[in-house]
Design a protein around this motif. Structure first.
Motif, PDB file in Angstrom:
ATOM      1  N   PRO A   1       0.829  -1.210   0.000  1.00 30.54           N
ATOM      2  CA  PRO A   1       0.000   0.000   0.000  1.00 30.54           C
ATOM      3  C   PRO A   1       0.863   1.260   0.000  1.00 30.54           C
ATOM      4  O   PRO A   1       2.018   1.244   0.434  1.00 30.54           O
ATOM      5  N   VAL A   2       0.291   2.348  -0.515  1.00 35.93           N
ATOM      6  CA  VAL A   2       0.981   3.634  -0.521  1.00 35.93           C
ATOM      7  C   VAL A   2       0.063   4.698   0.072  1.00 35.93           C
ATOM      8  O   VAL A   2      -1.161   4.536   0.108  1.00 35.93           O
ATOM      9  N   GLU A   3       0.662   5.772   0.528  1.00 33.30           N
ATOM     10  CA  GLU A   3      -0.080   6.955   0.950  1.00 33.30           C
ATOM     11  C   GLU A   3       0.869   8.143   0.858  1.00 33.30           C
ATOM     12  O   GLU A   3       1.981   8.093   1.374  1.00 33.30           O
ATOM     13  N   PHE A   4       0.432   9.190   0.151  1.00 31.70           N
ATOM     14  CA  PHE A   4       1.276  10.387   0.051  1.00 31.70           C
ATOM     15  C   PHE A   4       0.399  11.591  -0.299  1.00 31.70           C
ATOM     16  O   PHE A   4      -0.714  11.448  -0.809  1.00 31.70           O
ATOM     17  N   GLU A   5       0.925  12.753   0.003  1.00 27.64           N
ATOM     18  CA  GLU A   5       0.233  13.996  -0.305  1.00 27.64           C
ATOM     19  C   GLU A   5       0.675  14.498  -1.674  1.00 27.64           C
ATOM     20  O   GLU A   5       1.860  14.462  -2.014  1.00 27.64           O
ATOM     21  N   THR A   6      -0.303  14.949  -2.469  1.00 29.98           N
ATOM     22  CA  THR A   6      -0.011  15.483  -3.791  1.00 29.98           C
ATOM     23  C   THR A   6      -1.245  16.221  -4.295  1.00 29.98           C
ATOM     24  O   THR A   6      -2.310  16.143  -3.681  1.00 29.98           O
TER      25      THR A   6
ATOM     26  N   VAL B   1      -6.142   5.401  -5.017  1.00 27.67           N
ATOM     27  CA  VAL B   1      -7.323   6.254  -5.083  1.00 27.67           C
ATOM     28  C   VAL B   1      -7.060   7.602  -4.412  1.00 27.67           C
ATOM     29  O   VAL B   1      -6.092   7.789  -3.686  1.00 27.67           O
ATOM     30  N   SER B   2      -7.975   8.520  -4.691  1.00 22.14           N
ATOM     31  CA  SER B   2      -8.109   9.735  -3.878  1.00 22.14           C
ATOM     32  C   SER B   2      -9.603   9.995  -3.701  1.00 22.14           C
ATOM     33  O   SER B   2     -10.443   9.399  -4.384  1.00 22.14           O
ATOM     34  N   ASP B   3      -9.943  10.853  -2.771  1.00 29.20           N
ATOM     35  CA  ASP B   3     -11.348  11.170  -2.511  1.00 29.20           C
ATOM     36  C   ASP B   3     -11.844  12.210  -3.517  1.00 29.20           C
ATOM     37  O   ASP B   3     -11.093  13.089  -3.952  1.00 29.20           O
ATOM     38  N   ILE B   4     -13.122  12.079  -3.877  1.00 26.05           N
ATOM     39  CA  ILE B   4     -13.713  12.985  -4.863  1.00 26.05           C
ATOM     40  C   ILE B   4     -15.186  13.160  -4.536  1.00 26.05           C
ATOM     41  O   ILE B   4     -15.805  12.276  -3.935  1.00 26.05           O
ATOM     42  N   ASP B   5     -15.757  14.289  -4.929  1.00 26.41           N
ATOM     43  CA  ASP B   5     -17.150  14.581  -4.545  1.00 26.41           C
ATOM     44  C   ASP B   5     -18.146  14.229  -5.638  1.00 26.41           C
ATOM     45  O   ASP B   5     -19.310  14.629  -5.576  1.00 26.41           O
ATOM     46  N   THR B   6     -17.714  13.475  -6.669  1.00 27.70           N
ATOM     47  CA  THR B   6     -18.616  13.077  -7.746  1.00 27.70           C
ATOM     48  C   THR B   6     -18.194  11.717  -8.264  1.00 27.70           C
ATOM     49  O   THR B   6     -17.028  11.324  -8.114  1.00 27.70           O
ATOM     50  N   THR B   7     -19.115  10.986  -8.875  1.00 28.21           N
ATOM     51  CA  THR B   7     -18.748   9.743  -9.556  1.00 28.21           C
ATOM     52  C   THR B   7     -18.662   9.948 -11.065  1.00 28.21           C
ATOM     53  O   THR B   7     -18.499   8.985 -11.817  1.00 28.21           O
ATOM     54  N   ASP B   8     -18.763  11.200 -11.498  1.00 31.23           N
ATOM     55  CA  ASP B   8     -18.686  11.514 -12.930  1.00 31.23           C
ATOM     56  C   ASP B   8     -17.800  12.744 -13.137  1.00 31.23           C
ATOM     57  O   ASP B   8     -18.274  13.810 -13.550  1.00 31.23           O
ATOM     58  N   PRO B   9     -16.498  12.626 -12.863  1.00 35.94           N
ATOM     59  CA  PRO B   9     -15.618  13.792 -12.934  1.00 35.94           C
ATOM     60  C   PRO B   9     -15.442  14.298 -14.364  1.00 35.94           C
ATOM     61  O   PRO B   9     -15.371  13.519 -15.315  1.00 35.94           O
ATOM     62  N   GLU B  10     -15.335  15.610 -14.489  1.00 37.05           N
ATOM     63  CA  GLU B  10     -15.085  16.222 -15.785  1.00 37.05           C
ATOM     64  C   GLU B  10     -13.596  16.147 -16.100  1.00 37.05           C
ATOM     65  O   GLU B  10     -12.747  16.447 -15.258  1.00 37.05           O
TER      66      GLU B  10
ATOM     67  N   ALA C   1      -4.127  16.020  -6.344  1.00 34.37           N
ATOM     68  CA  ALA C   1      -4.836  14.906  -6.952  1.00 34.37           C
ATOM     69  C   ALA C   1      -6.057  15.401  -7.733  1.00 34.37           C
ATOM     70  O   ALA C   1      -6.405  16.583  -7.716  1.00 34.37           O
ATOM     71  N   VAL C   2      -6.701  14.496  -8.431  1.00 34.85           N
ATOM     72  CA  VAL C   2      -7.862  14.822  -9.257  1.00 34.85           C
ATOM     73  C   VAL C   2      -8.991  15.383  -8.395  1.00 34.85           C
ATOM     74  O   VAL C   2      -9.237  14.913  -7.283  1.00 34.85           O
ATOM     75  N   GLY C   3      -9.666  16.398  -8.918  1.00 31.45           N
ATOM     76  CA  GLY C   3     -10.841  16.942  -8.244  1.00 31.45           C
ATOM     77  C   GLY C   3     -10.535  17.776  -7.022  1.00 31.45           C
ATOM     78  O   GLY C   3     -11.414  17.998  -6.181  1.00 31.45           O
ATOM     79  N   GLY C   4      -9.282  18.221  -6.891  1.00 32.40           N
ATOM     80  CA  GLY C   4      -8.927  19.081  -5.768  1.00 32.40           C
ATOM     81  C   GLY C   4      -8.494  18.344  -4.520  1.00 32.40           C
ATOM     82  O   GLY C   4      -8.211  18.976  -3.497  1.00 32.40           O
ATOM     83  N   ALA C   5      -8.430  17.020  -4.572  1.00 32.30           N
ATOM     84  CA  ALA C   5      -7.955  16.258  -3.411  1.00 32.30           C
ATOM     85  C   ALA C   5      -6.461  16.503  -3.212  1.00 32.30           C
ATOM     86  O   ALA C   5      -5.750  16.900  -4.131  1.00 32.30           O
ATOM     87  N   ASP C   6      -5.993  16.264  -1.980  1.00 33.13           N
ATOM     88  CA  ASP C   6      -4.579  16.504  -1.689  1.00 33.13           C
ATOM     89  C   ASP C   6      -3.871  15.261  -1.135  1.00 33.13           C
ATOM     90  O   ASP C   6      -2.757  15.341  -0.651  1.00 33.13           O
ATOM     91  N   ARG C   7      -4.541  14.099  -1.219  1.00 26.31           N
ATOM     92  CA  ARG C   7      -3.938  12.875  -0.665  1.00 26.31           C
ATOM     93  C   ARG C   7      -4.309  11.687  -1.542  1.00 26.31           C
ATOM     94  O   ARG C   7      -5.459  11.550  -1.982  1.00 26.31           O
ATOM     95  N   VAL C   8      -3.333  10.835  -1.789  1.00 21.09           N
ATOM     96  CA  VAL C   8      -3.525   9.592  -2.526  1.00 21.09           C
ATOM     97  C   VAL C   8      -3.227   8.438  -1.581  1.00 21.09           C
ATOM     98  O   VAL C   8      -2.279   8.499  -0.801  1.00 21.09           O
ATOM     99  N   TYR C   9      -4.045   7.396  -1.637  1.00 24.17           N
ATOM    100  CA  TYR C   9      -3.852   6.240  -0.753  1.00 24.17           C
ATOM    101  C   TYR C   9      -4.394   4.995  -1.462  1.00 24.17           C
ATOM    102  O   TYR C   9      -4.777   5.061  -2.644  1.00 24.17           O
ATOM    103  N   THR C  10      -4.418   3.868  -0.768  1.00 21.39           N
ATOM    104  CA  THR C  10      -4.865   2.630  -1.403  1.00 21.39           C
ATOM    105  C   THR C  10      -6.058   2.030  -0.684  1.00 21.39           C
ATOM    106  O   THR C  10      -6.185   2.129   0.539  1.00 21.39           O
TER     107      THR C  10
END
Length: 207
Positions: A14-19, A40-49, A21-30
């Motif tokens: 597993p990985v976790e780091f700050e960067t 993955v990263s967290d996002i507020d939609t299931t249909d990103p532009e 990310a897509v949709g304005g997120a600032d953390r990537v993890y598994t």
């Protein structure tokens, strides 16, 4: 931001780091299911532009994974794969597990490189001879290769190669030799990329 945006899947630690990310997120993890880890990263939609900025962030995260710990292997997802929650994502990982395992085996320790050869306007090029020369030089080094669209009249060759990291220097030198031999043509050599052209894992639409 309660949904999960997926960059790719690996069977590494597993990985976790700050960067950025897509949709304005600032953390990537598994998110893990058995030995598979979805990045993955967290996002507020299931249909990103797909903006240019987020498409670049998607690629940057994959490149960050590939460069970690001397080179990690990840099956890349196309832009836009997002799921409601961890449970929905794990269900997909469970269903596609054999396909992911096969894809990981195919690309383990390898990266994608691209080569485009462009002629001058109105230049006369023996395309068959060029293709044969490029194939003779590069195919013995690459694990696989696939043709890409010739989207311009000036584009005489467009191909992607899957190359072992250990063979990268040898491949670079072979491309440089071709470029020197065909100094009347423009060689556009790019990469490394996540191996999009060499994986074909279909996972369910956004859940």
């Amino acid at each position: 931001m309660t949904h999960r945006y997926v960059y790719g899947v690996m069977n590494d630690d597993p990985v976790e780091f700050e960067t950025d990310a897509v949709g304005g997120a600032d953390r990537v993890y598994t998110v893990s299911h058995r030995r598979l880890n979805a990045v993955v990263s967290d996002i507020d939609t299931t249909d990103p532009e797909e903006t240019d900025e987020d498409a670049q962030r998607h690629d940057d995260v994959l490149r960050e994974i590939m460069e970690r710990d001397g080179g990690r292997t990840i099956v890349p997802m196309q832009f836009g794969m997002a799921f409601e929650n961890d449970r929905a994502l794990k269900n997909v990982l469970r269903g596609a597990r054999p396909a992911f395992r096969r894809a990981i085996n195919d690309i383990e320790g390898r990266e994608e490189l691209g080569l485009k050869v462009v002629r001058e306007e109105d230049a006369d090029v023996d395309t068959d001879a060029l293709e044969e020369a490029v194939a003779d030089a590069l195919e013995p080094i690459a694990a696989q290769s696939v043709p890409n669209d010739l989207f311009s009249d000036r584009l005489v060759l467009n191909r992607s190669y899957l190359v072992d990291r250990d063979e990268r220097e040898r491949f670079d030198e072979a491309v440089a030799d071709l470029e020197a031999e065909y100094d009347d043509l423009m060689f556009r050599y790019t990469g490394p990329f996540a191996p999009y052209s060499f994986v074909d894992v279909k996972i369910g639409a956004q859940q």
